[in-house]
Design a protein around this motif. Structure first.
Motif, PDB file in Angstrom:
ATOM      1  N   ASP A  85      54.402 -35.155  19.234  1.00  0.00           N
ATOM      2  CA  ASP A  85      55.715 -35.805  19.358  1.00  0.00           C
ATOM      3  C   ASP A  85      55.939 -36.914  18.334  1.00  0.00           C
ATOM      4  O   ASP A  85      56.911 -37.659  18.427  1.00  0.00           O
ATOM      5  CB  ASP A  85      55.924 -36.345  20.780  1.00  0.00           C
ATOM      6  CG  ASP A  85      54.784 -37.242  21.250  1.00  0.00           C
ATOM      7  OD1 ASP A  85      53.752 -37.309  20.546  1.00  0.00           O
ATOM      8  OD2 ASP A  85      54.928 -37.871  22.314  1.00  0.00           O
ATOM      9  N   VAL A  86      55.038 -37.038  17.337  1.00  0.00           N
ATOM     10  CA  VAL A  86      55.251 -38.003  16.251  1.00  0.00           C
ATOM     11  C   VAL A  86      54.957 -37.321  14.911  1.00  0.00           C
ATOM     12  O   VAL A  86      54.251 -36.317  14.859  1.00  0.00           O
ATOM     13  CB  VAL A  86      54.344 -39.263  16.384  1.00  0.00           C
ATOM     14  CG1 VAL A  86      54.664 -40.029  17.650  1.00  0.00           C
ATOM     15  CG2 VAL A  86      52.867 -38.912  16.314  1.00  0.00           C
ATOM     16  N   LYS A  90      53.091 -41.842  21.077  1.00  0.00           N
ATOM     17  CA  LYS A  90      54.448 -42.357  20.856  1.00  0.00           C
ATOM     18  C   LYS A  90      54.668 -43.644  21.650  1.00  0.00           C
ATOM     19  O   LYS A  90      55.273 -44.598  21.148  1.00  0.00           O
ATOM     20  CB  LYS A  90      55.506 -41.311  21.221  1.00  0.00           C
ATOM     21  CG  LYS A  90      56.929 -41.768  20.856  1.00  0.00           C
ATOM     22  CD  LYS A  90      57.951 -40.687  21.093  1.00  0.00           C
ATOM     23  CE  LYS A  90      59.324 -41.106  20.587  1.00  0.00           C
ATOM     24  NZ  LYS A  90      59.775 -42.400  21.134  1.00  0.00           N
ATOM     25  N   ASP A  92      55.685 -47.122  20.053  1.00  0.00           N
ATOM     26  CA  ASP A  92      56.896 -47.824  20.520  1.00  0.00           C
ATOM     27  C   ASP A  92      56.541 -49.247  20.948  1.00  0.00           C
ATOM     28  O   ASP A  92      57.295 -50.193  20.680  1.00  0.00           O
ATOM     29  CB  ASP A  92      57.540 -47.076  21.686  1.00  0.00           C
ATOM     30  CG  ASP A  92      58.238 -45.789  21.251  1.00  0.00           C
ATOM     31  OD1 ASP A  92      58.458 -45.618  20.032  1.00  0.00           O
ATOM     32  OD2 ASP A  92      58.547 -44.959  22.129  1.00  0.00           O
TER      33      ASP A  92
END
Length: 281
Positions: free
Chosen positions: A31-32, A100, A104
Motif C-alpha cells: 500500500d506504499v 503506511k 503517516d
C-alpha cells in the motif's frame, strides 16, 4: 511516482533469511510506493546472487570488501530514492500491513527523527533492545553488571518505563528496524563510519536527537528478529562489541564528562575481560 520509502538491507551470508525478509516486504508494503536496496558485504557464500533473478525489482549492490554495518548502510542510503529510509536487518520479517500507518505518523510530526517498533524472537519473546536509553553511568552499569528486570518501572537502559505495546518518545532503537527521513539521515551524516558493527545505531539515534528531532517507539506493531543468526560469539565479536561501546564513550564522555568516562571505561574493560574468560577454550 515518488518513492515514499527505501528499504536498505546490509547482507552478509544469510541468503535464506534475506529471501524471507524480501518476501515479507513485498507482501506487506503493497500500500506504499517502496523500493528495496540490498548491499552485500562480500559474503563468503555467493548464494545471495540467486536472489537477483528472483527479485529483479531489488537493487542489489555487491561490495568489493566487507565494509561493516555503518559504511555499507551509508552506501545503500546513497542509492536510495525514497523520502524515508528503513534500515532493516536481513534476519527480520515484517508482520503486517502497518507501514503506511507508521509513515503517516512520521509525516504528522514536524520534527520527526526516527522510529523503531516492537521486536520479538522466533519463540515470540519480546526483545528489550527494541527501546533503549542513551548510555550513561547508571544505566550502563545496570546493562553491564546487573540482570535485566522486566518488573521494574523505572527509566532504565531498556526503558522499562515505556510499555512493550506503547507509542511514546524514546531515545534509541536498534538498527534491525529503523525508519528515518533520508534528509535527516544526510543532515546528521548517517552512520558514523568509525563503527564496524554494534553501537552505530545508538550513536545515530543520539545524534538525531541532539539535532533537535524527536524519536519514537511504536510498540503497536512488531517484527520478527531472528537476532544474531549470522553472528558467531567469539573473540572477534567481543572485540567489535566492546570496541563499539568504547568509541561511543570516547566520543561523548571523555572531554564532556571525564568522571563518567573514567567509570564507564573501567566498567567496559572489566566486562570485556570477564566475557573473554567465559569463551570456550
Amino acid at each position: 511516482m515518488m518513492v515514499k520509502i527505501s528499504v536498505v538491507i546490509v547482507h552478509y551470508n544469510v541468503a535464506d533469511l534475506l529471501r524471507n525478509c524480501i518476501l515479507s516486504i513485498n507482501k506487506y508494503f503493497a500500500d506504499v510506493n517502496f523500493e528495496v536496496v540490498v548491499v552485500d558485504n562480500l559474503s563468503p557464500n555467493d548464494d545471495w546472487k540467486n536472489l537477483i533473478q528472483e527479485f529483479p525489482q531489488v537493487n542489489f549492490i555487491a561490495s568489493q570488501k566487507n565494509h561493516g554495518f555503518s559504511i555499507a548502510n551509508n552506501i545503500g542510503v546513497e542509492h536510495a530514492k525514497g523520502e524515508y529510509v528503513l534500515i532493516l536487518n536481513p534476519d527480520t520479517e515484517i508482520e503486517g500491513f502497518y507501514i503506511k500507518e507508521l509513515l503517516d505518523f512520521a509525516d504528522s510530526k514536524p520534527k520527526f527523527g526516527c522510529l523503531g517498533v516492537r521486536m520479538h524472537d522466533k519463540q515470540g519473546v519480546f526483545l528489550p533492545e527494541s527501546k533503549r536509553s542513551v548510555p550513561d553511568m547508571r544505566n550502563s552499569f545496570e546493562k553491564l553488571f546487573t540482570p535485566f528486570s522486566k518488573n521494574s518501572k523505572t527509566k532504565s537502559y531498556y526503558r522499562n518505563d515505556i510499555g512493550e505495546f506503547d507509542i511514546a518518545e524514546c531515545e534509541v532503537f536498534t538498527g534491525a528496524f529503523l525508519i528515518v527521513k533520508k534528509a535527516v539521515y544526510q543532515e546528521v551524516g548517517g552512520f558514523d563510519e568509525a563503527y564496524f558493527m554494534y553501537g552505530e545505531d545508538i550513536d545515530l539515534c543520539y545524534t538525531i536527537a541532539q539535532h533537535g528531532y524527536q524519536n519514537f517507539y511504536y510498540g503497536k506493531y512488531s517484527i520478527l528478529h531472528y537476532k544474531g543468526e549470522s553472528t558467531m560469539k567469539d573473540e572477534v565479536y567481543l572485540q567489535r562489541f566492546y570496541g563499539a561501546m568504547q568509541i561511543f564513550i570516547e566520543k561523548y564522555y571523555k572531554k564532556q564528562k571525564p568522571l563518567q568516562y573514567f567509570v564507564l571505561n573501567l566498567g567496559l574493560k572489566l566486562r570485556h575481560s570477564y566475557a573473554k574468560s567465559q569463551l570456550p577454550r
